[in-house]
Design a protein around this motif. Structure first.
Motif, mmCIF file in Angstrom:
data_model
loop_
_atom_site.group_PDB
_atom_site.id
_atom_site.type_symbol
_atom_site.label_atom_id
_atom_site.label_comp_id
_atom_site.label_asym_id
_atom_site.label_seq_id
_atom_site.Cartn_x
_atom_site.Cartn_y
_atom_site.Cartn_z
ATOM 1 N N LYS A 14 0.827 -1.204 0.000
ATOM 2 C CA LYS A 14 0.000 0.000 0.000
ATOM 3 C C LYS A 14 0.866 1.262 0.000
ATOM 4 C CE LYS A 14 -3.948 0.089 2.237
ATOM 5 N NZ LYS A 14 -4.977 0.553 1.261
ATOM 6 N N ILE A 15 1.926 1.263 0.812
ATOM 7 C CA ILE A 15 2.820 2.427 0.864
ATOM 8 C C ILE A 15 3.554 2.587 -0.470
ATOM 9 C CG2 ILE A 15 4.875 3.395 1.969
ATOM 10 C CD1 ILE A 15 4.020 1.967 4.540
ATOM 11 N N SER A 16 4.022 1.477 -1.028
ATOM 12 C CA SER A 16 4.755 1.538 -2.292
ATOM 13 C C SER A 16 3.872 2.050 -3.420
ATOM 14 C CB SER A 16 5.299 0.150 -2.654
ATOM 15 O OG SER A 16 6.207 -0.294 -1.675
ATOM 16 N N LEU A 17 2.639 1.558 -3.467
ATOM 17 C CA LEU A 17 1.716 2.002 -4.507
ATOM 18 C C LEU A 17 1.348 3.469 -4.336
ATOM 19 C CD1 LEU A 17 -0.626 -1.115 -4.710
ATOM 20 C CD2 LEU A 17 0.942 -0.325 -6.474
ATOM 21 N N ALA A 18 1.143 3.862 -3.105
ATOM 22 C CA ALA A 18 0.751 5.243 -2.838
ATOM 23 C C ALA A 18 1.851 6.216 -3.220
ATOM 24 C CB ALA A 18 0.395 5.409 -1.366
ATOM 25 N N ASP A 19 3.110 5.826 -2.995
ATOM 26 C CA ASP A 19 4.236 6.711 -3.310
ATOM 27 C C ASP A 19 4.742 6.520 -4.729
ATOM 28 O OD1 ASP A 19 4.079 7.759 -0.830
ATOM 29 O OD2 ASP A 19 5.770 6.665 -0.001
ATOM 30 N N GLY A 20 4.195 5.541 -5.444
ATOM 31 C CA GLY A 20 4.638 5.302 -6.809
ATOM 32 C C GLY A 20 6.069 4.831 -6.879
ATOM 33 N N ALA A 21 6.520 4.123 -5.805
ATOM 34 C CA ALA A 21 7.929 3.744 -5.733
ATOM 35 C C ALA A 21 8.170 2.280 -6.007
ATOM 36 C CB ALA A 21 8.483 4.084 -4.351
ATOM 37 N N SER A 22 7.137 1.507 -6.198
ATOM 38 C CA SER A 22 7.328 0.078 -6.410
ATOM 39 C C SER A 22 7.429 -0.236 -7.889
ATOM 40 C CB SER A 22 6.179 -0.712 -5.786
ATOM 41 O OG SER A 22 6.314 -2.071 -6.057
ATOM 42 N N SER A 23 8.486 -0.909 -8.272
ATOM 43 C CA SER A 23 8.674 -1.304 -9.657
ATOM 44 C C SER A 23 8.568 -2.815 -9.832
ATOM 45 C CB SER A 23 10.044 -0.847 -10.160
ATOM 46 O OG SER A 23 11.052 -1.432 -9.381
ATOM 47 N N SER A 24 8.380 -3.512 -8.695
ATOM 48 C CA SER A 24 8.364 -4.976 -8.766
ATOM 49 C C SER A 24 6.955 -5.553 -8.759
ATOM 50 C CB SER A 24 9.159 -5.559 -7.588
ATOM 51 O OG SER A 24 8.550 -5.191 -6.384
ATOM 52 N N ALA A 25 5.969 -4.805 -8.249
ATOM 53 C CA ALA A 25 4.607 -5.331 -8.177
ATOM 54 C C ALA A 25 4.020 -5.464 -9.574
ATOM 55 C CB ALA A 25 3.746 -4.412 -7.320
ATOM 56 N N SER A 26 3.372 -6.540 -9.851
ATOM 57 C CA SER A 26 2.786 -6.752 -11.172
ATOM 58 C C SER A 26 1.576 -5.867 -11.358
ATOM 59 C CB SER A 26 2.384 -8.219 -11.335
ATOM 60 O OG SER A 26 1.342 -8.533 -10.427
ATOM 61 N N SER A 27 1.224 -5.608 -12.602
ATOM 62 C CA SER A 27 0.087 -4.742 -12.887
ATOM 63 C C SER A 27 -1.211 -5.363 -12.395
ATOM 64 C CB SER A 27 0.011 -4.479 -14.391
ATOM 65 O OG SER A 27 -0.116 -5.710 -15.085
ATOM 66 N N VAL A 28 -1.291 -6.704 -12.387
ATOM 67 C CA VAL A 28 -2.504 -7.384 -11.928
ATOM 68 C C VAL A 28 -2.716 -7.140 -10.449
ATOM 69 C CG1 VAL A 28 -3.646 -9.609 -11.643
ATOM 70 C CG2 VAL A 28 -2.297 -9.147 -13.708
ATOM 71 N N ASN A 29 -1.636 -7.367 -9.671
ATOM 72 C CA ASN A 29 -1.732 -7.160 -8.229
ATOM 73 C C ASN A 29 -2.019 -5.702 -7.908
ATOM 74 O OD1 ASN A 29 -1.269 -9.829 -7.669
ATOM 75 N ND2 ASN A 29 0.953 -9.587 -7.404
ATOM 76 N N SER A 30 -1.419 -4.794 -8.680
ATOM 77 C CA SER A 30 -1.610 -3.375 -8.422
ATOM 78 C C SER A 30 -3.066 -2.987 -8.613
ATOM 79 C CB SER A 30 -0.728 -2.553 -9.377
ATOM 80 O OG SER A 30 0.617 -2.832 -9.130
ATOM 81 N N SER A 31 -3.685 -3.467 -9.701
ATOM 82 C CA SER A 31 -5.074 -3.098 -9.953
ATOM 83 C C SER A 31 -6.001 -3.706 -8.917
ATOM 84 C CB SER A 31 -5.481 -3.558 -11.357
ATOM 85 O OG SER A 31 -5.343 -4.960 -11.470
ATOM 86 N N ARG A 32 -5.690 -4.957 -8.525
ATOM 87 C CA ARG A 32 -6.508 -5.611 -7.498
ATOM 88 C C ARG A 32 -6.398 -4.882 -6.172
ATOM 89 N NH1 ARG A 32 -4.994 -11.766 -7.220
ATOM 90 N NH2 ARG A 32 -6.509 -11.629 -5.516
ATOM 91 N N PHE A 33 -5.174 -4.413 -5.859
ATOM 92 C CA PHE A 33 -4.985 -3.755 -4.568
ATOM 93 C C PHE A 33 -5.647 -2.385 -4.554
ATOM 94 C CE2 PHE A 33 -2.756 -1.621 -1.147
ATOM 95 C CZ PHE A 33 -2.734 -2.602 -0.183
ATOM 96 N N ARG A 34 -5.565 -1.680 -5.662
ATOM 97 C CA ARG A 34 -6.197 -0.367 -5.736
ATOM 98 C C ARG A 34 -7.716 -0.484 -5.549
ATOM 99 N NH1 ARG A 34 -2.247 0.723 -9.840
ATOM 100 N NH2 ARG A 34 -0.836 2.381 -9.162
ATOM 101 N N SER A 35 -8.294 -1.555 -6.144
ATOM 102 C CA SER A 35 -9.741 -1.724 -6.032
ATOM 103 C C SER A 35 -10.162 -2.106 -4.632
ATOM 104 C CB SER A 35 -10.204 -2.811 -7.013
ATOM 105 O OG SER A 35 -9.649 -4.061 -6.655
ATOM 106 N N SER A 36 -9.195 -2.581 -3.824
ATOM 107 C CA SER A 36 -9.526 -3.000 -2.463
ATOM 108 C C SER A 36 -9.687 -1.815 -1.521
ATOM 109 C CB SER A 36 -8.429 -3.929 -1.928
ATOM 110 O OG SER A 36 -7.246 -3.200 -1.708
ATOM 111 N N CYS A 37 -9.161 -0.650 -1.895
ATOM 112 C CA CYS A 37 -9.242 0.520 -1.025
ATOM 113 C C CYS A 37 -10.614 1.162 -1.145
ATOM 114 C CB CYS A 37 -8.158 1.539 -1.402
ATOM 115 S SG CYS A 37 -6.505 0.870 -1.225
#
Length: 453
Positions: free
Chosen positions: A61-84
């Protein structure tokens, strides 16, 4: 009420072994409550699994919020964003103005949770500069109203976590601040060595103020010389070839300045002062002038030293790397033992004269082929060569910049040697030309013409 429901929901989730996939739909505040419950109730079944899961999702969540994660897959990112949910998203957006928005929320971490969190953030390729700032902030915040045991545990954990980060992201000032904090704490040897190794790797950028660390409690000397020796040994632990020439030169200058600073300390033992003088290898030093001033000051403040002790310290000086002025001063300095005092620089004059004579003699050989072709009288040329040597036969007054002059002379000698090689090649060619012309003159019954007009 909301916090109570979240806590009950957490306990129910853990005890009934419901799917951990439900966690990803939790809000930021619910996740923090879950983490606190894990810390407070470690005996609960599956608590450790829940703790790791929450910390990993928190890191995402912190990595996505700061735009600093380059390792998370796009699938996981979209799923996590929808969870908020909308409330969680709005809350995070409010805090996005600062990259440190999450610092205060995580200060409840235990040292075990801190280590798990840092490892998770590193695995998600989070900005390590920001992560190091969080660790420093965590250490300072935890120290308020904490006991010595708590402080010791926190600082050891922070040091160990900083050691896992890239060394280029660490601030030297922050590392020295931590070092000063540890002086009053009895931290374990492993963490202490790791901290000194981190500082040692950056010692080429340190200042004199950084090194002026007070001596440990109960010691009678002024500064912690043993610490400085360990830092310089850590700096050189990878071998002298690992550090750049500029870093080695800075480290040598830094040590010379430190020696000048600690020399007046009447309680500093000669063995420690000698260790400081020898810790930097000779190849890293371009000049020993500053070290000479430090030794001179040390002898002045320690009048009771034996000649043997002085001679050991003087062995650290390389007289060849002393300037002309310093060698003059050393030759007349009564504080230095006679065995360590070099002969006066004027006594080195014959060596310089011989160098000049060799250069002029070599120069006289350069014009030999031209003299041969012009038919100049040999006796007359020998007289001129002799005159050139006599010009330097008198007393030669060395200039103040003797070192640069000597280098210039050596360069001239090298160039003359190169010209001598060319000379010999030309001599061989001239002999061949002479033989061919003599042979042709016999055949044509003609006189030998002049080779050069």
């Amino acid at each position: 009420m909301e916090k109570t429901n979240s806590a009950s929901r957490f306990v129910d989730l853990v005890q009934t072994k419901k799917s951990f996939e439900d966690i990803k739909y939790w809000t930021w505040s619910e996740m923090l409550i879950a983490l606190k419950q894990c810390q407070e109730s470690p005996s609960l079944t599956n608590s450790s699994i829940m703790l790791k899961k929450c910390i990993d999702l928190l890191s995402q969540k912190i990595s996505l919020a700061d735009g600093a994660s380059s390792s998370a897959s796009s699938v996981n990112s979209s799923r996590f964003r929808s969870s908020c949910d909308s409330k969680s998203t709005e809350s995070l957006k409010t805090n996005f103005a600062s990259t440190t928005w999450w610092f205060e929320d995580l200060l409840f971490f235990s040292t075990e949770c801190l280590e798990m969190f840092v490892q998770s953030m590193v695995s998600h390729e989070f900005d390590q500069v920001l992560l190091s700032k969080f660790l420093i902030h965590f250490q300072k915040s935890k120290f308020f109203n904490a006991t010595s045991d708590v402080k010791m545990k926190v600082i050891e954990s922070v040091i160990d976590m900083l050691d896992t980060l890239d060394e280029n992201v660490l601030s030297l000032k922050a590392l020295f601040d931590i070092l000063r904090v540890t002086l009053g704490l009895n931290i374990n040897k492993g963490s202490k060595n790791r901290l000194e190794a981190m500082i040692g790797s950056k010692l080429g950028h340190a200042t004199l103020d950084n090194l002026l660390v007070p001596s440990p409690y109960g010691a009678n000397y002024l500064y912690d010389v043993n610490l400085v020796l360990r830092l310089f040994k850590a700096f050189l632990s990878g071998g002298i070839n690992q550090a750049s020439p500029s870093q080695l030169a800075k480290a040598a200058n830094l040590m010379d300045s430190y020696m000048v600073e600690v020399a007046p300390d009447p309680c500093l033992k000669s063995s420690k002062f000698l260790a400081l003088a020898k810790v930097i290898p000779d190849s890293a030093r371009k000049s020993y002038d500053e070290m000479y001033y430090a030794i001179d000051l040390y002898f002045e403040m320690h009048v009771g030293m034996s000649e043997e002790e002085k001679e050991k310290i003087c062995c650290a000086l390389n007289h060849k790397k002393l300037s002309y002025e310093v060698r003059i001063h050393l030759s007349k300095n009564p504080k230095f033992p006679l065995k360590s005092t070099p002969s006066s620089p004027e006594s080195q004059q014959p060596e310089t004269e011989n160098l000049l004579q060799n250069i002029n003699y070599s120069k006289s050989l350069i014009s030999w082929p031209h003299n041969l072709t012009e038919g100049i009288n040999t006796d007359e040329k020998e007289d001129k060569s002799s005159e050139q040597i006599v010009l330097y036969h008198g007393k030669f007054d060395l200039p103040a910049d003797n070192e640069r002059f000597k280098v210039h002379l050596e360069g001239m000698q090298w160039r003359v040697l190169e010209l001598e090689k060319l000379c010999r090649k030309m001599q061989t060619q001239m002999r061949k030309i002479l033989k061919s012309r003599v042979a042709s003159s016999y055949c044509q019954v003609k006189s030998l013409p002049k080779l050069c007009s």
